[in-house]
Design a protein around this motif. Structure first.
Motif, PDB file in Angstrom:
ATOM      1  N   LEU A   1      26.419  10.439  13.810  1.00 19.19           N
ATOM      2  CA  LEU A   1      25.494   9.342  13.568  1.00 19.19           C
ATOM      3  C   LEU A   1      24.077   9.665  13.998  1.00 19.19           C
ATOM      4  O   LEU A   1      23.238   8.801  14.122  1.00 19.19           O
ATOM      5  CB  LEU A   1      25.971   8.106  14.329  1.00 19.19           C
ATOM      6  CG  LEU A   1      27.365   7.652  13.916  1.00 19.19           C
ATOM      7  CD1 LEU A   1      27.926   6.687  14.922  1.00 19.19           C
ATOM      8  CD2 LEU A   1      27.312   7.020  12.540  1.00 19.19           C
TER       9      LEU A   1
ATOM     10  N   TYR B   1      14.715   5.236  15.650  1.00 19.22           N
ATOM     11  CA  TYR B   1      15.290   3.894  15.689  1.00 19.22           C
ATOM     12  C   TYR B   1      14.800   3.186  16.948  1.00 19.22           C
ATOM     13  O   TYR B   1      14.061   3.774  17.754  1.00 19.22           O
ATOM     14  CB  TYR B   1      16.824   3.991  15.688  1.00 19.22           C
ATOM     15  CG  TYR B   1      17.378   4.841  16.816  1.00 19.22           C
ATOM     16  CD1 TYR B   1      17.693   4.279  18.045  1.00 19.22           C
ATOM     17  CD2 TYR B   1      17.559   6.222  16.657  1.00 19.22           C
ATOM     18  CE1 TYR B   1      18.181   5.055  19.086  1.00 19.22           C
ATOM     19  CE2 TYR B   1      18.048   7.006  17.689  1.00 19.22           C
ATOM     20  CZ  TYR B   1      18.352   6.417  18.902  1.00 19.22           C
ATOM     21  OH  TYR B   1      18.817   7.192  19.927  1.00 19.22           O
TER      22      TYR B   1
ATOM     23  N   GLN C   1      23.202   5.592  21.025  1.00 24.79           N
ATOM     24  CA  GLN C   1      24.329   4.710  20.765  1.00 24.79           C
ATOM     25  C   GLN C   1      25.148   5.392  19.667  1.00 24.79           C
ATOM     26  O   GLN C   1      24.542   5.878  18.723  1.00 24.79           O
ATOM     27  CB  GLN C   1      23.827   3.350  20.267  1.00 24.79           C
ATOM     28  CG  GLN C   1      24.916   2.313  20.056  1.00 24.79           C
ATOM     29  CD  GLN C   1      24.388   1.029  19.386  1.00 24.79           C
ATOM     30  OE1 GLN C   1      23.336   1.032  18.773  1.00 24.79           O
ATOM     31  NE2 GLN C   1      25.129  -0.041  19.508  1.00 24.79           N
TER      32      GLN C   1
ATOM     33  N   LEU D   1      16.428   0.802  20.234  1.00 19.23           N
ATOM     34  CA  LEU D   1      17.723   0.539  20.876  1.00 19.23           C
ATOM     35  C   LEU D   1      17.550  -0.507  21.976  1.00 19.23           C
ATOM     36  O   LEU D   1      16.575  -0.470  22.730  1.00 19.23           O
ATOM     37  CB  LEU D   1      18.314   1.834  21.428  1.00 19.23           C
ATOM     38  CG  LEU D   1      19.736   1.749  21.994  1.00 19.23           C
ATOM     39  CD1 LEU D   1      20.744   1.275  20.957  1.00 19.23           C
ATOM     40  CD2 LEU D   1      20.172   3.109  22.541  1.00 19.23           C
ATOM     41  N   GLU D   2      18.547  -1.383  22.043  1.00 21.93           N
ATOM     42  CA  GLU D   2      18.497  -2.558  22.910  1.00 21.93           C
ATOM     43  C   GLU D   2      18.846  -2.249  24.356  1.00 21.93           C
ATOM     44  O   GLU D   2      19.569  -2.999  25.003  1.00 21.93           O
ATOM     45  CB  GLU D   2      19.448  -3.615  22.347  1.00 21.93           C
ATOM     46  CG  GLU D   2      20.935  -3.203  22.254  1.00 21.93           C
ATOM     47  CD  GLU D   2      21.372  -2.579  20.935  1.00 21.93           C
ATOM     48  OE1 GLU D   2      20.521  -2.021  20.218  1.00 21.93           O
ATOM     49  OE2 GLU D   2      22.574  -2.644  20.624  1.00 21.93           O
TER      50      GLU D   2
ATOM     51  N   GLU E   1      25.209  -6.341  15.739  1.00 23.31           N
ATOM     52  CA  GLU E   1      24.175  -6.120  14.721  1.00 23.31           C
ATOM     53  C   GLU E   1      24.026  -7.288  13.749  1.00 23.31           C
ATOM     54  O   GLU E   1      22.926  -7.554  13.262  1.00 23.31           O
ATOM     55  CB  GLU E   1      24.448  -4.817  13.958  1.00 23.31           C
ATOM     56  CG  GLU E   1      24.505  -3.576  14.841  1.00 23.31           C
ATOM     57  CD  GLU E   1      23.254  -3.345  15.686  1.00 23.31           C
ATOM     58  OE1 GLU E   1      22.212  -3.966  15.401  1.00 23.31           O
ATOM     59  OE2 GLU E   1      23.340  -2.546  16.644  1.00 23.31           O
TER      60      GLU E   1
ATOM     61  N   HIS F   1      14.751  -8.350  16.938  1.00 26.66           N
ATOM     62  CA  HIS F   1      16.073  -7.729  16.791  1.00 26.66           C
ATOM     63  C   HIS F   1      16.581  -7.200  18.145  1.00 26.66           C
ATOM     64  O   HIS F   1      17.695  -7.513  18.569  1.00 26.66           O
ATOM     65  CB  HIS F   1      16.005  -6.600  15.747  1.00 26.66           C
ATOM     66  CG  HIS F   1      17.311  -5.918  15.493  1.00 26.66           C
ATOM     67  ND1 HIS F   1      18.033  -6.099  14.334  1.00 26.66           N
ATOM     68  CD2 HIS F   1      18.038  -5.062  16.257  1.00 26.66           C
ATOM     69  CE1 HIS F   1      19.152  -5.388  14.402  1.00 26.66           C
ATOM     70  NE2 HIS F   1      19.173  -4.740  15.567  1.00 26.66           N
ATOM     71  N   GLU F   2      15.763  -6.412  18.820  1.00 21.98           N
ATOM     72  CA  GLU F   2      16.226  -5.792  20.077  1.00 21.98           C
ATOM     73  C   GLU F   2      16.400  -6.832  21.181  1.00 21.98           C
ATOM     74  O   GLU F   2      17.309  -6.727  22.003  1.00 21.98           O
ATOM     75  CB  GLU F   2      15.269  -4.680  20.527  1.00 21.98           C
ATOM     76  CG  GLU F   2      15.062  -3.557  19.505  1.00 21.98           C
ATOM     77  CD  GLU F   2      16.338  -3.022  18.871  1.00 21.98           C
ATOM     78  OE1 GLU F   2      17.395  -3.043  19.529  1.00 21.98           O
ATOM     79  OE2 GLU F   2      16.280  -2.611  17.693  1.00 21.98           O
TER      80      GLU F   2
HETATM   81  N1  ARG Z   1      21.598  -0.665  17.920  1.00 22.37           N
HETATM   82  C1  ARG Z   1      20.360  -0.123  17.422  1.00 22.37           C
HETATM   83  C2  ARG Z   1      19.682  -1.288  16.751  1.00 22.37           C
HETATM   84  O1  ARG Z   1      20.156  -1.777  15.770  1.00 22.37           O
HETATM   85  C3  ARG Z   1      20.520   0.980  16.436  1.00 22.37           C
HETATM   86  C4  ARG Z   1      20.883   2.301  16.976  1.00 22.37           C
HETATM   87  C5  ARG Z   1      20.979   3.317  15.891  1.00 22.37           C
HETATM   88  N2  ARG Z   1      21.495   4.524  16.450  1.00 22.37           N
HETATM   89  C6  ARG Z   1      21.303   5.709  15.919  1.00 22.37           C
HETATM   90  N3  ARG Z   1      21.801   6.734  16.527  1.00 22.37           N
HETATM   91  N4  ARG Z   1      20.602   5.845  14.841  1.00 22.37           N
HETATM   92  O2  ARG Z   1      18.748  -1.809  17.235  1.00 22.37           O
END
Ligand code: ARG
Ligand code: ZN
Length: 467
Positions: free
Chosen positions: A145, A296, A162, A298-299, A346, A323-324
């Motif tokens: 990923l 990206y 993540q 990340l939260e 999500e 979003h976060e």
């Molecule tokens: N949870 C994160 C978000 O939607 C996305 C993380 C995506 N991770 C990655 N390895 N591309 O805010």
């Protein structure tokens, strides 16, 4: 029928996974032979986490020198054994260890791929402590990923990722089912910042090194830890009696889009609180990094990390902040019991973008739903997307469609009571899809299984519920 599909999906999960507790969460115990399992029992990522124990607290001390890329660390873990253990694993990607003790007694430790296998001098029962000293050059974690874990940058480093990341810089039980509190002390060359989760506990400088201290006192899933080292412009203060600290990489223009978006953190959090219930943590924040390899956001708990691509002159970047920050309720405070349930994170964080756009830019949630509904590909089931699809549109956008379908079915009043009951009852815990379905039925008084079945597990377009 649709209900049969849902039941089949639940049965499939039940039959292919390890023993489960009545909540549907993996039991996470070790083998009957006193050996902790190498994974916690996640059907998507079988080696994530470990069995046989539950961590309560991580005390992490690390020193990092960007000039040599060398990390020196000591982690002190307090945990509880689920059963007598003569051996157990930690997730760790392989920095050499120099000393491992269990309950203060020297233990042996051997690295097996991304697992550190620890054999204590005596069988471990009940509460126990582990201390590990280690040093080396941390590496990113290669994953299907996209990479996670430790990234050496021009001015320092970023640890982020993540569904896994923590094991690249400290030994850990790396699965959201084992949430724990954290204290961090990070030493970096004087002049650099070292940002992390939770409450800032001050800095001290000696001999050219500055130690930054952070404390996350609410339980945190290990993938939500972050460490950001480099040249940052820090803004700190307090908001509603809690510390707020945001930071933007110094290479961004001061007062540009990144600084403006971070400056709205408290406003966005306050709006979300009106929708979701009380903000779950002790501090607020955010960090904008400049390295384009972070593609990206990340939260990371209480202080999300945002990659540079979200902040372009003249664009509105607050949607990603919404979003976060929504994840602080959905994902961080209420954490999933297994990665197949990721739509619970999500879907709601994506729905929060719609709520924020309606509030901030007068674009109705319904029109946003309509646009996405029309274009959705329904082939991947949101509720069980498969490990390769945990960040797909089926999880994010179809997850948000599902949330709105629930709202149309139960009405606004019951809908917001459901959201607040979920974040209230499950605060600081773990939950799975079946828990959300039951809670929604209980709070609304409606039978909702066919609805969730079609929207989460079906593979064809469901009809829009009539309000
Ligand atoms: N949870 C994160 C978000 O939607 C996305 C993380 C995506 N991770 C990655 N390895 N591309 O805010
Ligand atoms: Zn998200």
């Amino acid at each position: 029928s649709a209900a049969a599909v849902l039941i089949a999906a639940l049965l499939t999960t039940a039959c292919t996974s390890p023993p489960r507790t009545p909540t549907g969460l993996p039991s996470g115990t070790g083998g009957a032979d006193g050996v902790g399992a190498e994974g916690i029992g996640d059907p998507y990522f079988p080696r994530y986490g470990n069995g046989g124990y539950d961590v309560g607290h991580y005390g992490i001390q690390v020193r990092y020198d960007p000039a040599t890329d060398r990390l020196t660390g000591r982690v002190a873990i307090t945990a509880v054994a689920a059963a007598p253990l003569r051996r157990f694993n930690l997730d760790f990607t392989g920095l050499p260890t120099s000393k491992v003790t269990v309950n203060g007694q020297p233990a042996t430790a051997r690295q097996e791929e991304s697992e550190l296998v620890v054999t204590p001098a005596a069988v471990v029962r009940g509460d126990f402590t582990v201390e590990i000293d280690y040093a080396g050059v941390p590496q990113p974690i290669k994953a299907i990923l996209g990479d996670g874990g430790w990234l050496h940058t021009d001015d320092g480093a970023i640890a982020l990722g993540q569904p896994e990341s923590a094991s690249s810089w400290f030994p850990v039980n790396d699965h959201p089912l084992d949430k724990a509190t954290f204290d961090l002390a990070i030493s970096v060359p004087e002049g650099l910042s070292a940002l992390s989760n939770g409450t800032p506990e001050g800095t001290t400088t000696a001999d050219g090194w500055t130690t930054w201290r952070w404390a996350e006192r609410a339980p945190m899933a290990p993938y939500l830890t972050t460490l950001v080292i480099g040249d940052y412009r820090i803004t700190s203060g307090s908001h509603r009696n809690r510390p707020i600290l945001t930071a933007v990489a110094s290479s961004f223009p001061a007062d540009g889009d990144a600084d403006r978006a971070m400056a709205r953190t408290a406003e966005v959090a306050d709006f979300l609180e009106t929708q979701f219930g009380p903000y779950p943590f002790e501090s607020y924040g955010g960090v904008v990094v400049a390295d384009p390899r972070i593609s990206y956001a990340l939260e990371t708990q209480s202080r999300p990390v945002y990659g540079p691509s979200f902040f372009r002159a003249g664009s509105d970047s607050t949607w990603v902040v919404a979003h976060e920050l929504a994840h602080q309720w959905f994902g961080d405070s209420v954490s999933i019991g297994g990665w197949q349930h990721i739509w619970l994170n999500e879907g709601f964080a994506s729905y929060a973008e719609w709520l924020w756009a309606e509030k901030d830019r007068k674009i109705s949630v319904q029109s946003q739903f309509d646009d996405v509904y029309r274009l959705m590909d329904w082939s991947i089931p949101t509720g069980d997307p498969g490990p390769a699809n945990i960040f797909s549109g089926a999880v994010y956008r179809r997850g948000a469609l599902t949330v709105h379908a629930l709202r149309l079915t139960v009405g606004d009043d019951a809908f917001f009571r459901i959201l607040k009951a979920w974040t209230g009852e499950r605060r600081n815990g773990n939950a799975v899809t079946a828990d959300f379905v039951s809670l929604s039925e209980r709070v609304s008084g409606k039978s909702l299984r066919p609805l969730f079945d079609a929207w989460l597990f079906g593979t064809t377009q469901p009809p829009v519920p009539k309000p």
